[in-house]
Design a protein around this motif. Structure first.
Motif, PDB file in Angstrom:
ATOM      1  N   LEU A  79      46.716  35.516   2.913  1.00 41.27           N
ATOM      2  CA  LEU A  79      45.554  34.934   3.097  1.00 41.27           C
ATOM      3  C   LEU A  79      45.409  34.689   4.780  1.00 41.27           C
ATOM      4  CD1 LEU A  79      43.367  32.811   2.726  1.00 41.27           C
ATOM      5  CD2 LEU A  79      45.100  30.987   2.150  1.00 41.27           C
ATOM      6  N   MET A  80      46.609  34.207   5.503  1.00 41.12           N
ATOM      7  CA  MET A  80      46.578  34.071   6.782  1.00 41.12           C
ATOM      8  C   MET A  80      46.097  35.272   7.351  1.00 41.12           C
ATOM      9  SD  MET A  80      49.816  31.470   7.480  1.00 41.12           S
ATOM     10  CE  MET A  80      51.059  32.529   7.274  1.00 41.12           C
ATOM     11  N   THR A  81      46.560  36.310   6.951  1.00 40.87           N
ATOM     12  CA  THR A  81      46.199  37.453   7.646  1.00 40.87           C
ATOM     13  C   THR A  81      44.891  37.927   7.496  1.00 40.87           C
ATOM     14  OG1 THR A  81      48.586  38.604   7.228  1.00 40.87           O
ATOM     15  CG2 THR A  81      46.560  40.127   7.614  1.00 40.87           C
ATOM     16  N   SER A  86      42.813  37.618  10.986  1.00 38.01           N
ATOM     17  CA  SER A  86      42.232  38.824  11.352  1.00 38.01           C
ATOM     18  C   SER A  86      40.610  39.101  11.476  1.00 38.01           C
ATOM     19  CB  SER A  86      42.980  39.862  10.544  1.00 38.01           C
ATOM     20  OG  SER A  86      44.306  39.981  10.576  1.00 38.01           O
ATOM     21  N   ALA A  87      40.104  38.125  10.476  1.00 35.72           N
ATOM     22  CA  ALA A  87      38.676  37.964  10.789  1.00 35.72           C
ATOM     23  C   ALA A  87      38.161  37.803  12.350  1.00 35.72           C
ATOM     24  CB  ALA A  87      38.189  37.149   9.500  1.00 35.72           C
ATOM     25  N   ALA A 101      48.425  42.565  14.562  1.00 33.86           N
ATOM     26  CA  ALA A 101      46.875  43.179  14.706  1.00 33.86           C
ATOM     27  C   ALA A 101      46.275  42.929  16.095  1.00 33.86           C
ATOM     28  CB  ALA A 101      45.909  42.717  13.576  1.00 33.86           C
ATOM     29  N   VAL A 102      46.679  41.607  16.582  1.00 33.65           N
ATOM     30  CA  VAL A 102      46.093  41.126  17.864  1.00 33.65           C
ATOM     31  C   VAL A 102      46.716  42.030  18.917  1.00 33.65           C
ATOM     32  CG1 VAL A 102      46.293  39.534  19.671  1.00 33.65           C
ATOM     33  CG2 VAL A 102      45.610  38.662  17.105  1.00 33.65           C
ATOM     34  N   VAL A 103      48.109  42.388  18.925  1.00 36.37           N
ATOM     35  CA  VAL A 103      48.643  43.157  19.887  1.00 36.37           C
ATOM     36  C   VAL A 103      48.091  44.609  19.814  1.00 36.37           C
ATOM     37  CG1 VAL A 103      50.842  44.340  20.578  1.00 36.37           C
ATOM     38  CG2 VAL A 103      50.861  41.808  19.926  1.00 36.37           C
ATOM     39  N   ALA A 160      50.171  44.483  26.389  1.00 42.19           N
ATOM     40  CA  ALA A 160      49.326  43.684  25.241  1.00 42.19           C
ATOM     41  C   ALA A 160      50.604  42.613  24.570  1.00 42.19           C
ATOM     42  CB  ALA A 160      49.077  44.652  23.939  1.00 42.19           C
ATOM     43  N   ARG A 161      51.795  43.060  24.563  1.00 44.55           N
ATOM     44  CA  ARG A 161      52.802  41.961  23.990  1.00 44.55           C
ATOM     45  C   ARG A 161      52.768  40.833  24.648  1.00 44.55           C
ATOM     46  NH1 ARG A 161      55.568  46.897  22.896  1.00 44.55           N
ATOM     47  NH2 ARG A 161      57.079  46.379  24.365  1.00 44.55           N
TER      48      ARG A 161
END
Length: 192
Positions: A57-59, A63-64, A125-127, A152-153
């Motif tokens: 759920l959190m992902t 991620s949306a 996903a953000v990285v 990125a990190r």
């Protein structure tokens, strides 16, 4: 209990409703299954346990934000502009997301591992998104980086501090000036 077929999104929607109502720790498989109109066994066939369901759920939810922002910033002319806009706006949107706010309010200890010891699927996903954009910026000359993965990190780590601090009491009043400073910091960090 109905034996109707449901997709993962329906189960995740039911889990989201439960978390918003009672928090993560008090959300049970029985409650989620009931809300989705399925049996607990149907739920367990898709997700091994409630923790796995909540992680999914959190992902999905967080991620949306990344997906929406990638589409929104696509028209910007340089990779640096796209990365600055998506990083700052993404951090801001995350701190306004109802699911994130509920977790912080009711179950803040669940976030500690994502701050101190591990990257969750959303953070990964953000990285990955940041790294892709850094590489695009190297190609178009708008970003300087000796190591796109490290850049990125580092950027994700800096944004983590912003996300946690903006939730502090009284921080809402200072949000816009802080966002402006965050935008300036990210832009200068990436500039050639």
């Amino acid at each position: 209990m109905s034996h109707r077929t449901v997709g993962d999104d329906e189960l995740l929607d039911a889990a989201r409703a439960c978390v918003l109502a009672v928090g993560v720790r008090r959300t049970t498989a029985t409650d989620v299954a009931r809300r989705a109109g399925v049996s607990r066994m149907t739920l367990y066939r898709r997700f091994p346990d409630v923790a796995g369901l909540i992680q999914a759920l959190m992902t999905r939810e967080f991620s949306a934000i990344v997906d929406a922002l990638e589409a929104e910033v696509a028209p910007l002319p340089t990779a640096r502009e796209r990365l600055v806009a998506s990083a700052v706006e993404g951090a801001d949107r995350l701190t306004r997301n109802p699911l994130f706010l509920r977790i912080v309010d009711v179950d803040p200890e669940l976030l500690l591992p994502y701050v101190t010891t591990r990257l969750g699927a959303f953070q990964q996903a953000v990285v990955a998104s940041f790294e892709r954009t850094v590489r695009e910026g190297l190609a178009d000359g708008s970003i300087a980086s000796a190591d796109p993965a490290m850049t990125a990190r580092t950027l994700e780590l800096a944004l983590r501090g912003f996300v946690l601090q903006t939730l502090a009491e009284g921080a809402e009043a200072a949000r816009e000036p802080v966002l402006a400073e965050l935008r300036r910091m990210v832009d200068r960090y990436l500039a050639p």
